[in-house]
Motif scaffolding. Structure first.
Motif, short mmCIF file in Angstrom:
data_model
loop_
_atom_site.label_atom_id
_atom_site.label_comp_id
_atom_site.label_asym_id
_atom_site.label_seq_id
_atom_site.Cartn_x
_atom_site.Cartn_y
_atom_site.Cartn_z
N UNK A 30 -2.30 -7.36 -2.57
CA UNK A 30 -2.59 -8.48 -3.46
C UNK A 30 -2.60 -8.04 -4.92
N UNK A 31 -3.26 -6.93 -5.20
CA UNK A 31 -3.34 -6.46 -6.59
C UNK A 31 -1.97 -6.01 -7.10
N UNK A 32 -1.18 -5.39 -6.22
CA UNK A 32 0.18 -5.02 -6.61
C UNK A 32 1.00 -6.27 -6.92
N UNK A 33 0.82 -7.32 -6.12
CA UNK A 33 1.53 -8.57 -6.38
C UNK A 33 1.17 -9.17 -7.72
N UNK A 34 -0.10 -9.08 -8.10
CA UNK A 34 -0.52 -9.60 -9.40
C UNK A 34 0.10 -8.80 -10.54
N UNK A 35 0.14 -7.48 -10.37
CA UNK A 35 0.78 -6.68 -11.42
C UNK A 35 2.28 -6.95 -11.47
N UNK A 36 2.90 -7.07 -10.31
CA UNK A 36 4.34 -7.35 -10.26
C UNK A 36 4.67 -8.69 -10.91
N UNK A 37 3.75 -9.65 -10.78
CA UNK A 37 3.97 -10.97 -11.37
C UNK A 37 3.81 -10.98 -12.88
N UNK A 38 3.27 -9.88 -13.45
CA UNK A 38 3.20 -9.79 -14.89
C UNK A 38 1.89 -9.36 -15.49
N UNK A 39 0.88 -9.12 -14.67
CA UNK A 39 -0.43 -8.76 -15.22
C UNK A 39 -0.40 -7.35 -15.81
N UNK A 40 -0.88 -7.22 -17.02
CA UNK A 40 -1.07 -5.90 -17.62
C UNK A 40 -2.43 -5.33 -17.23
N UNK A 41 -3.37 -6.20 -16.85
CA UNK A 41 -4.69 -5.78 -16.40
C UNK A 41 -5.23 -6.83 -15.44
N UNK A 42 -6.07 -6.37 -14.51
CA UNK A 42 -6.56 -7.24 -13.44
C UNK A 42 -8.08 -7.14 -13.39
N UNK A 43 -8.73 -8.25 -13.62
CA UNK A 43 -10.18 -8.33 -13.42
C UNK A 43 -10.40 -8.59 -11.95
N UNK A 44 -11.11 -7.68 -11.27
CA UNK A 44 -11.23 -7.81 -9.82
C UNK A 44 -12.53 -7.21 -9.32
N UNK A 45 -13.15 -7.89 -8.37
CA UNK A 45 -14.35 -7.38 -7.70
C UNK A 45 -14.00 -6.25 -6.74
N UNK A 46 -12.74 -6.08 -6.45
CA UNK A 46 -12.28 -4.98 -5.61
C UNK A 46 -12.08 -3.70 -6.41
N UNK A 47 -12.37 -3.70 -7.70
CA UNK A 47 -11.95 -2.61 -8.59
C UNK A 47 -12.36 -1.23 -8.08
N UNK A 48 -13.63 -1.08 -7.75
CA UNK A 48 -14.11 0.25 -7.35
C UNK A 48 -13.45 0.71 -6.07
N UNK A 49 -13.41 -0.15 -5.06
CA UNK A 49 -12.79 0.23 -3.79
C UNK A 49 -11.30 0.49 -3.96
N UNK A 50 -10.64 -0.38 -4.70
CA UNK A 50 -9.19 -0.23 -4.88
C UNK A 50 -8.87 1.07 -5.61
N UNK A 51 -9.66 1.40 -6.62
CA UNK A 51 -9.43 2.65 -7.35
C UNK A 51 -9.61 3.86 -6.44
#
Length: 330
Positions: A302-323
């Motif tokens: 999901x986060x990769x899809x958001x970046x692929x769609x054009x996001x330069x940064x993503x505000x996300x509650x998954x941040x810590x786990x995803x990192x």
């Protein structure tokens, strides 16, 4: 050329090959982690509808910040949940307001973190709306222009407390211009504005309203947040904010609006943020807790899809786990 000369699978035949030709690279530096600060001491209270997300008091937030920094997160978005509210949200712009205290505490502990302040009135008003309410013969009205002065005052207060970026989320007409003028007049012209430029009136915000105690006490927010059916309106909203001096643009929510995100990326040359909102997070968590999905795989896709769609940064509650997951992959 066509098959058999062209064989697209040649570039997929090993993990190393797939990594070599990967077009979109997701890193911890892409993430902004929301944090909820509350008054009191000794508080670390899990938000019922957002497993893994907590309310923190000023004395308990250090552990969370330490974990975020250790995972490679460099930016946080601060929300405050006050212990008292009034009609004009005065604790939003108080020098000792909970957001201001939170900003100072974070900067004291981790001065290198980028601290972004959510700038709105809804958490601080007793009616739960994002602006000043006037009661008329035809019913209550959220007054756009009277709200602007309070929003600018809030932004100045947050910047003086040490916020690196002001992120106004109120969707009043002219809010970027009012805040830019307020910051400049206060000698804070160096502080950028990350505008919630395209914020839809979305059903995906439900868990946030529990987290921030900000559900409107009457009516809804459809007179100032955008109709989910509209996309040309998004371009008008974004253009207005660019003209008024925004330094970043944001699309909120994320998943149902990736087409809008792509349009903004193609149209404007400012950095573009997307908000992977509370409802999107809660749905993944609920399905993962039932064992119906692979949480790690779903989140990173999901986060990769958001970046692929054009996001330069993503505000996300998954941040810590995803990192952490990305660090493990590396």
């Amino acid at each position: 050329m066509t098959f058999p000369v062209t064989r697209n699978r040649r570039l997929r035949n090993s993990a190393s090959m797939r990594s070599l030709v990967r077009e979109t690279i997701l890193t911890a530096n892409d993430f902004i982690a929301p944090i909820y600060i509350v008054p009191g001491t000794g508080i670390k209270h899990e938000i019922r509808s957002m497993p893994g997300v907590f309310h923190f008091s000023l004395d308990t937030v250090e552990q969370e910040l330490s974990e975020l920094v250790s995972a490679g997160i460099r930016s946080v978005l601060v929300f405050g949940v006050p212990d008292s509210k009034d009609a004009v949200g005065s604790s939003a712009y108080a020098e000792d307001g909970i957001v201001q205290q939170g900003i100072r505490r974070i900067k004291q502990l981790y001065p290198e973190l980028i601290v972004i302040a959510d700038t709105c009135l809804c958490q601080f008003t007793d009616h739960g709306h994002c602006g000043v309410v006037h009661h008329t013969a035809d019913g209550p009205v959220i007054d756009n222009d009277d709200s602007l002065a309070l929003l600018a005052r809030t932004a100045v207060s947050q910047a003086k407390a040490g916020a690196d970026i002001i992120a106004p989320s109120n969707m009043m007409d002219g809010f970027v211009a009012a805040i830019r003028a307020g910051l400049d007049e206060a000698g804070l012209s160096h502080v950028p504005i990350m505008s919630y430029a395209v914020k839809y009136s979305s059903a995906y915000y439900g868990p946030f309203r529990e987290a921030a105690h900000s559900a409107p006490q009457f009516g809804d927010r459809k007179t100032y947040q955008m109709d989910p059916a509209n996309v040309r309106e998004a371009l008008r909203e974004a253009q207005a904010d660019v003209d008024e001096g925004a330094d970043f643009l944001m699309v909120k929510p994320g998943l149902a609006y990736l087409d809008v995100l792509r349009l903004l990326k193609d149209r404007f040359d400012l950095p573009i943020a997307v908000y992977n909102v509370s409802g999107e997070y809660a749905m993944v968590k609920a399905a993962a807790l039932q064992g119906w999905i692979d949480e790690r795989a779903i989140v990173l896709e999901t986060l990769t899809g958001m970046k692929r769609a054009g996001a330069d940064m993503i505000i996300t509650y998954h941040a810590k786990d995803a990192a952490r997951w990305l660090n493990e992959k590396g």
